[in-house]
Design a protein around this motif. Structure first.
Motif, PDB file in Angstrom:
ATOM      1  N   LEU A 157       0.820  -1.207   0.000  1.00 18.02           N
ATOM      2  CA  LEU A 157       0.000   0.000   0.000  1.00 18.02           C
ATOM      3  C   LEU A 157       0.856   1.260   0.000  1.00 18.02           C
ATOM      4  N   GLN A 158       2.013   1.200   0.611  1.00 16.47           N
ATOM      5  CA  GLN A 158       2.868   2.384   0.681  1.00 16.47           C
ATOM      6  C   GLN A 158       3.786   2.483  -0.526  1.00 16.47           C
ATOM      7  N   GLY A 159       3.727   1.567  -1.396  1.00 12.60           N
ATOM      8  CA  GLY A 159       4.565   1.621  -2.600  1.00 12.60           C
ATOM      9  C   GLY A 159       6.017   1.334  -2.299  1.00 12.60           C
ATOM     10  N   LEU A 160       6.256   0.552  -1.259  1.00 11.74           N
ATOM     11  CA  LEU A 160       7.642   0.248  -0.905  1.00 11.74           C
ATOM     12  C   LEU A 160       8.111  -1.068  -1.518  1.00 11.74           C
ATOM     13  N   THR A 187       9.607  -2.089  -3.979  1.00 11.35           N
ATOM     14  CA  THR A 187      10.648  -2.066  -5.001  1.00 11.35           C
ATOM     15  C   THR A 187      11.925  -2.591  -4.354  1.00 11.35           C
ATOM     16  N   GLU A 203      14.807  -1.397  -4.230  1.00 13.30           N
ATOM     17  CA  GLU A 203      15.610  -0.414  -3.517  1.00 13.30           C
ATOM     18  C   GLU A 203      15.014  -0.095  -2.152  1.00 13.30           C
ATOM     19  N   LEU A 204      13.706  -0.029  -2.083  1.00  9.11           N
ATOM     20  CA  LEU A 204      13.060   0.360  -0.833  1.00  9.11           C
ATOM     21  C   LEU A 204      12.820  -0.820   0.090  1.00  9.11           C
ATOM     22  N   LYS A 253      14.723  -3.141   0.844  1.00 10.54           N
ATOM     23  CA  LYS A 253      15.852  -3.429   1.723  1.00 10.54           C
ATOM     24  C   LYS A 253      15.941  -2.433   2.888  1.00 10.54           C
ATOM     25  N   LEU A 254      15.220  -1.323   2.753  1.00  8.02           N
ATOM     26  CA  LEU A 254      15.208  -0.372   3.863  1.00  8.02           C
ATOM     27  C   LEU A 254      14.166  -0.742   4.915  1.00  8.02           C
ATOM     28  N   ASP A 270      -2.636   4.411   7.890  1.00  3.44           N
ATOM     29  CA  ASP A 270      -1.828   4.131   6.704  1.00  3.44           C
ATOM     30  C   ASP A 270      -2.296   2.862   5.996  1.00  3.44           C
ATOM     31  N   ALA A 315       7.108  12.216   5.319  1.00  4.52           N
ATOM     32  CA  ALA A 315       6.294  11.049   4.988  1.00  4.52           C
ATOM     33  C   ALA A 315       7.150   9.858   4.601  1.00  4.52           C
ATOM     34  N   PHE A 316       8.285  10.133   3.939  1.00  2.20           N
ATOM     35  CA  PHE A 316       9.122   9.029   3.519  1.00  2.20           C
ATOM     36  C   PHE A 316       9.684   8.284   4.723  1.00  2.20           C
ATOM     37  N   GLN A 317      10.197   9.040   5.671  1.00  2.00           N
ATOM     38  CA  GLN A 317      10.720   8.400   6.873  1.00  2.00           C
ATOM     39  C   GLN A 317       9.612   7.696   7.635  1.00  2.00           C
ATOM     40  N   HIS A 318       8.450   8.317   7.640  1.00  2.00           N
ATOM     41  CA  HIS A 318       7.304   7.705   8.323  1.00  2.00           C
ATOM     42  C   HIS A 318       6.967   6.345   7.700  1.00  2.00           C
ATOM     43  N   LYS A 319       7.008   6.306   6.406  1.00  2.00           N
ATOM     44  CA  LYS A 319       6.738   5.031   5.729  1.00  2.00           C
ATOM     45  C   LYS A 319       7.780   3.991   6.115  1.00  2.00           C
ATOM     46  N   ASP A 350       7.627  16.041   0.840  1.00  2.00           N
ATOM     47  CA  ASP A 350       6.167  15.833   0.930  1.00  2.00           C
ATOM     48  C   ASP A 350       5.403  16.869   0.113  1.00  2.00           C
ATOM     49  N   ARG A 406      -0.963   6.404  -6.192  1.00  2.00           N
ATOM     50  CA  ARG A 406      -1.657   5.816  -5.045  1.00  2.00           C
ATOM     51  C   ARG A 406      -1.970   6.901  -4.028  1.00  2.00           C
ATOM     52  N   THR A 409      -1.184   6.949  -0.998  1.00  2.00           N
ATOM     53  CA  THR A 409      -0.118   7.161  -0.023  1.00  2.00           C
ATOM     54  C   THR A 409       1.073   7.891  -0.628  1.00  2.00           C
ATOM     55  N   ASN A 445       6.778   7.457  -4.162  1.00  2.00           N
ATOM     56  CA  ASN A 445       8.048   7.422  -3.442  1.00  2.00           C
ATOM     57  C   ASN A 445       9.201   7.787  -4.387  1.00  2.00           C
ATOM     58  N   PHE A 481      13.406   8.040  -4.359  1.00  2.00           N
ATOM     59  CA  PHE A 481      14.522   7.536  -3.571  1.00  2.00           C
ATOM     60  C   PHE A 481      15.806   7.736  -4.348  1.00  2.00           C
ATOM     61  N   VAL A 493       8.518  11.808  -0.486  1.00  2.00           N
ATOM     62  CA  VAL A 493       7.243  11.369  -1.052  1.00  2.00           C
ATOM     63  C   VAL A 493       6.643  12.550  -1.799  1.00  2.00           C
ATOM     64  N   VAL A 508      -3.530  10.050   1.697  1.00  2.00           N
ATOM     65  CA  VAL A 508      -3.301   9.609   3.074  1.00  2.00           C
ATOM     66  C   VAL A 508      -2.251  10.498   3.722  1.00  2.00           C
TER      67      VAL A 508
END
Lengths: 236, 973
Positions: A59-62, A64, A66-67, A69-70, A113, A167-171, B155, B207, B209, B212, B214, B226, B262
């Motif tokens: 849902l957060q689009g993570l 991938t 690259e992401l 692994k974080l 989220d 938001a990125f860090q929050h994710k 953001d 989406r 949310t 992203n 990076f 984001v 979101v």
């Protein structure tokens, strides 16, 4: 796959409701092995990343390379498996209870989220059920010869991170938290599984601790946080 | 041309004179330089805000000025923007100007400077620019804080379709930077050693949310952000307001896309604003909002609906008169006076205002379709008579109304279901019959089809069957058959009957259906084949002249499983053809159709009979062929049990396949290739009724292989295994005729001879009885005399044996330590004398003689019992002899008495008696004296000697008898 999910949800809902009702009624089972079995089952259920982590990442689009692994668990966010092994039963239960309490707050904060999350109710009910079973098991241990000892609040766990500013860090933090949460439940399940194999009176439940208990009477041969015996050594 | 030069000169002079006038108003240029320049940043909006003053202005002086603003990036020489800002400047006024940077301001240091120029008409020329202010540096790169690197903007919220520039800042010099937008690597441009950037044009919503972004580089250093891409806010569609009660206006609209994100942007808000009253209301729902109507009877309303999110506002407006936006309330519907064909519908509309005239629409639905539509004009209550309804039918009637004067919208539909009452069935049931005659009685099965709903007019409860004997008038008794039965059986005699069938529901009875079962068995017609078309079986028949009221075609839907499932079709009197189709028809099944004519007396008589397949299929089985009449030159094949009627197609004949011998086919056969490509000789039988075939012209003692299969229009039967047959030898039948009787006769003769020899043997050569199996033994044992036993020949110690009158001599060799006997010439008569063993024996002694008719061959040759003289008994043996006499007497008695106790097999022996003499005491002394004739007793001696021992090979001249001394150790039985 969908049928499996539905079955799992139903099972976990039933388990959760059952435990909640048990706690609500104020009566705990005196069946030590039964409680351990329930805790194992719940830990097994909650360690499944398809319950929270995988949908969160999606849902957060993570999702991938690259992401992804974080999304590894932040060291110290939750008690490590070694730290859990080192604890006495009483301490372990307290630690788990405290950690799960914090986790529940964090999960509640993360709920927004999860737009349209289906398994949310399942997870929260199971965590509460897990805590109720920990409570019952603690009572059982208290009634036995094992006495309560002052314990650290959360061995090996660092305080929760400062809420992310962006938001990125929050994710990422949400992702790392969920990763650690599932890992913790897996570790807890292993510990409870080991408890089921070892006698109730043993204060330290780690197999390596049990192996060292043959020393002189009253002499503590181990120290917390120190690995003395290779893992995998079974008691007796 | 001259005129043009003249006007140009005039215009120049006028212009110069105007300039001269202006310079008279403000003769000196003013030194108005921008001062106190301050630059601030709005990171979220990527804006530079500039503030400055113009101090040189006099009190209350206003002057129109132009400001030139230069913006440089990274260094002052890199001017990226030059802008002009014109405004009227007042004394002590703080001037402001903003600029939105495409590049996030954190990505690079920006420099700003400004200068001004008077642009007021009151100021005379020359108008020159002031000096530039000093460069103001804007450096947001310290926003990295404790981080080693960051991605900007943070953001950021943009609309779908926007263009965005992203930068990646690091503390260290950048090397090999990779940036990804939702996993897609972007082309990165390095702005300076620590800053890289890339552009994204026309960003898309991915989406809720956010998207992203990076970036990472070597050595390991990464950061992300984001980008929240919102869908473009749409203007609300279909915005309208209406009232039902003049108290509330209900406004609705279609909100379009959801622009929420979101943790970034909530769902767009909607606000209603009414311009006449000036009231405003924030709507709580996405697509509707209620507005309370003011009490002051406001008629006109001007509504503006504003949709808003963080990025933009969209609005729509409507202006209306309240009385033109009235939607009547939903009517309440009732039914009354429901009969079989009519119903009255009534409804009431709750009053809205001054009871305006309402236009109402009524719809009648039956079986899911609209079957009637009506309009009615009412005030408050409405009523409508629904007619032409079907009995016992459920309908749904509904109504909605609208304002007749200022129609705005129909009210909601309001409807109810109702069911009309039943009526008597309107048509007679369709009846047909099946007649089966057996042993003078007829079984008539009456079938009828259920009435259609439109004819049943209600639920059919039962069928009444009335059987009327046309030959013997009698009282008519209806037989009710409860529904839903569709047939009944009647047992009738050979009289004619008229049968009436009616269907009954709760209201009444249908007209009767009449059918006559004639006493006449009817005619037989020949079966014909029926044509099949794509639509079904095409049947036609010859028109019948006279009193035909119609035709009936009957058939079985399922003839293959024996259940028949009789079907029929009624046809008019002018019809002579029809096409029968049924979903039950299956390929490969033969269907028989019978066409009946119906007379005016309702008698059915068979006109034609047709048969056919909806689709012919190749036969599945071949006939079971029986081979007979096998000769050396022919054999007969027959398959009379093969049923042609139940095959999957019409059998047109048979193919007889014969595997050729030496590649030649017999006359009448032709070469053919089988499905397995093997070659064969084929004989075609064109007549399907021919089920025998004689294969001729065969070679004797040859192997032939044959195979019979039917053929149809769609092919022949399956290829089965060939049956082998071997023709016999040409003469074998003659041999059989001779050899068999001969062998039979020989066997018969052998059997007769064998039986005869058995008889002869029993008569002439009975078996020698076994003394040890004699009952004498038991008798002796019963006397408890251990010394008594059967006399054995070896126990007899004759002094001498003389064989008299023996035509051929025998030489018997005795072994042992005893004295050997000298050979003695024996002459006739052949008597065997037992000589006394003791020398002192004197006087006549008892003579024991055995008579045995079943003697061995050597003994029996004597032809009579040997007379054995017995020497006088020694005194010492007297007692014994006395006891022997007693024994003999007892034996005689016992023998006579024990006849019945001897087993049957033994009784055939002609056994007279036997005697055992226990002379064990004087065995050593052998008689040496010549035999002395002695007084014979009445007993004859029995002596059994095995052939091998008793008759040693004799020399050709040994015609003399021999006297032999019997050894005690030799046992002869």
């Amino acid at each position: 796959m969908r049928a499996q999910l539905t079955q799992r949800m139903l099972l976990s809902l039933v388990l959760g409701l059952l435990f909640l009702s048990t706690a609500a009624m104020g009566s705990c089972s005196a069946n030590y092995q039964g409680l351990l079995q329930q805790l194992q089952s719940q830990a097994d259920l909650l360690q499944d990343t398809s319950l929270l982590l995988d949908p969160y990442i999606r849902l957060q689009g993570l999702d991938t390379s690259e992401l992804r692994k974080l999304c590894k668990e932040r060291p110290g966010a939750f008690p490590s498996q070694d730290a859990l092994w080192e604890l006495s039963r009483w301490d372990l239960l307290r630690t788990l209870n405290a950690t799960l309490g914090q986790a529940l707050h964090r999960l509640t904060a993360l709920q927004q989220d999860f737009p349209k999350a289906r398994d949310w109710l399942t997870v929260t009910m199971n965590i509460r059920g897990f805590q109720n079973n920990i409570h019952c098991l603690s009572q059982l241990l208290r009634a036995s010869s094992e006495t309560a000892k002052p314990t650290q609040a959360s061995p090996g766990a660092s305080p929760p991170p400062i809420p992310a500013s962006d938001a990125f860090q929050h994710k990422l933090e949400g992702c790392q938290f969920l990763s650690g949460f599932h890992r913790l439940m897996g570790s807890a399940g292993q510990v409870f599984r080991e408890w089921g194999k070892t006698p109730r009176r043993s204060r330290r439940h780690s197999p390596r601790h049990l192996a060292l208990r043959k020393g002189p009477r009253g002499v503590q041969l181990f120290r917390r946080g120190r690995r003395l015996v290779p893992r995998g050594q079974l008691p007796r | 041309m001259a005129l043009f030069a003249f006007f140009q000169t005039i215009l120049l002079l006028v212009s110069l004179s105007l300039r001269t006038c202006q310079s008279e108003v403000l003769s000196e240029p003013l030194p108005l330089t921008p001062e106190s320049l301050e630059v601030s940043i709005n990171s979220a909006q990527q804006c530079l805000h500039l503030q400055w003053r113009v101090h040189s202005l006099a009190y209350h002086q206003e002057l129109k000025m132009v400001f030139q603003i230069e913006i440089s990036r990274i260094n002052t020489s890199n001017v990226i923007r030059v802008d002009y800002y014109s405004t009227t400047v007042k004394w002590n006024q703080v001037l402001q100007w903003s600029w939105e940077s495409e590049l996030p301001l954190e990505c690079a240091t920006h420099f700003v400077r400004i200068r001004s120029r008077v642009d007021d008409a009151r100021v005379s020329e020359p108008r020159f620019w002031s000096n530039w202010s000093s460069w103001k540096e804007v450096n947001e790169q310290n926003s990295l804080g404790h981080k080693a690197s960051s991605v900007f903007p943070v953001d950021k919220l943009v609309e779908e379709g926007s263009n965005v520039t992203i930068c990646y800042i690091s503390r260290s010099h950048q090397n090999n930077v990779s940036c990804y937008l939702d996993g897609v690597r972007m082309h990165v441009e390095q702005l300076d050693p620590n800053v890289s950037a890339f552009h994204v044009n026309n960003v898309a919503f991915v989406r809720e949310t956010g998207t992203n972004i990076f970036c990472e580089m070597d050595p390991k250093d990464d950061a992300g952000t984001v980008l929240f891409v919102s869908k473009v806010l749409e203007a609300p569609k279909d915005f309208s307001c209406e009232t039902q009660d003049f108290k509330t206006l209900h406004c609705t609209w279609d909100p379009g896309s959801d622009t929420s994100l979101v943790r970034k942007q909530p769902y767009q808000s909607y606000t209603l604003f009414e311009s006449f009253s000036g009231e405003k209301r924030l709507c709580e729902h996405k697509n509707w909002c209620d507005w309370q109507i003011a009490q002051d009877s406001q008629e006109m309303y001007n509504f503006t609906l504003v949709a808003e999110n963080y990025l933009r506002k969209r609005s729509v407006n409507i202006l209306f008169n309240l009385t033109h936006r009235v939607r009547p309330m939903t009517p309440k519907v009732f039914f009354k006076n429901i009969s079989a064909t009519n119903a009255t519908m009534t409804w009431r509309v709750h009053s809205t205002g001054n009871h305006p005239t309402l236009l109402c629409q009524i719809e009648l639905h039956g079986e899911g379709k609209v079957i009637q539509q009506h309009n009615a004009s009412i005030k408050v209550n409405g009523e409508y008579l629904l007619s032409e309804l079907e009995p016992d039918t459920q309908y749904m009637a509904r109504v909605h109304c609208g304002d007749a004067n200022h129609f705005w919208k129909w009210s909601e539909w309001s409807g109810e279901n109702f069911t009309t009452l039943e009526a008597a069935p309107s048509e007679a049931p369709d009846v047909w019959r099946d007649v089966k005659s057996e042993l003078g009685n007829r079984t008539v099965t009456l079938f009828w089809k259920p009435l259609s709903k439109s004819h049943a007019n209600g639920k059919i409860r039962f069928y009444n069957v009335i059987v009327e004997n046309l030959d013997k008038p009698s009282e008519l008794e209806p037989v009710p058959i409860p529904a839903p039965a569709n047939h009944t059986k009647l047992a009738l005699d050979q009289c004619s009957y008229r049968i009436h069938v009616t269907a009954n529901n709760s209201v009444g009875t249908s007209p009767a259906s009449v059918i006559v079962i004639s006493g006449d068995p009817g005619n037989q017609v020949e079966e014909e084949r029926v044509n099949v078309t794509a639509d079904g079986f095409s049947l036609s028949w010859k028109p019948q002249s006279g009193d035909v009221t119609g035709y009936v075609v009957e058939w079985c839907d399922r003839p293959q499983d024996g259940s028949c499932d009789l079907q029929w079709e009624n046809l008019g009197p002018n019809t002579t053809s029809t096409v029968i189709s049924s979903d039950a028809f299956r390929p490969g099944v033969r269907y028989n159709f019978r066409i009946y004519g119906i007379s005016t007396k309702r008698i059915a008589y068979l006109l034609e009979q047709k048969t056919g397949y909806s689709q012919e299929l190749a036969p599945l089985v071949n006939p079971q062929v029986v081979m007979s009449n096998l000769t050396s030159h022919s054999f007969t094949l027959s398959w009379k049990e093969y049923p042609t009627e139940t095959q999957r197609s019409f059998i047109r004949g048979y193919h007889v396949y014969l595997k050729p011998k030496e590649g030649q086919c017999h006359p009448g056969f032709e070469k053919a290739a089988l499905s397995d490509n093997s070659l064969c000789c084929k004989y075609k039988i064109d007549k399907p009724e021919q089920k025998t075939f004689v294969v001729e012209n065969l070679q004797p003692e040859s192997i032939y292989e044959f195979f019979v299969t039917p053929f149809t229009s769609v092919g022949e039967g399956p290829l089965d295994a060939f049956t082998k047959v071997t023709t016999p030898d040409e003469h074998s039948h003659l041999l059989i005729r001779i050899i068999l009787p001969t062998v039979f006769c020989v066997v018969l003769i052998m059997i007769v001879c064998y039986l005869n020899s058995q008889w002869m043997k029993e008569k002439c050569y009975p078996d020698i009885p076994d003394p040890y199996k004699s009952s004498v033994l038991s008798l002796i044992k019963s006397k408890e005399n251990p010394h008594l036993t059967i006399m054995s020949v070896k126990d007899c110690i004759p002094d001498a044996i003389e064989v008299i009158n023996k035509p051929e001599g025998s030489k018997i060799q005795f072994s042992g330590t005893r004295n050997s006997l000298t050979e003695t010439e024996i002459t006739k008569p052949a008597y065997l004398y037992l000589l006394p063993a003791e020398k002192n024996y004197s006087g006549p002694g008892p003579c024991i003689c055995f008579e045995n008719f079943t003697y061995n061959q050597a003994a029996s040759n004597s032809g009579s019992c040997g007379h054995v003289p017995v020497p006088p008994t020694a005194p010492s043996q007297r007692g014994l002899l006395t006891s022997l006499e007693n024994l003999l007497k007892a034996l005689e008695k016992n023998y006579m008495n024990s006849q019945g106790e001897i087993p049957a097999g033994e009784t055939t022996l002609n056994y007279v008696s036997q005697l055992a003499s226990p002379m064990s005491g004087d065995k050593d002394s052998l008689p040496t004296d010549p035999p002395v004739p002695a007084l014979c007793s009445e007993y004859k001696m029995q002596m059994a000697i095995p052939l091998g021992l008793a008759s040693p090979p004799l020399s050709e001249n040994s015609s003399v008898s021999s006297v032999t001394l019997l050894d005690q150790g030799d046992h002869h039985h």
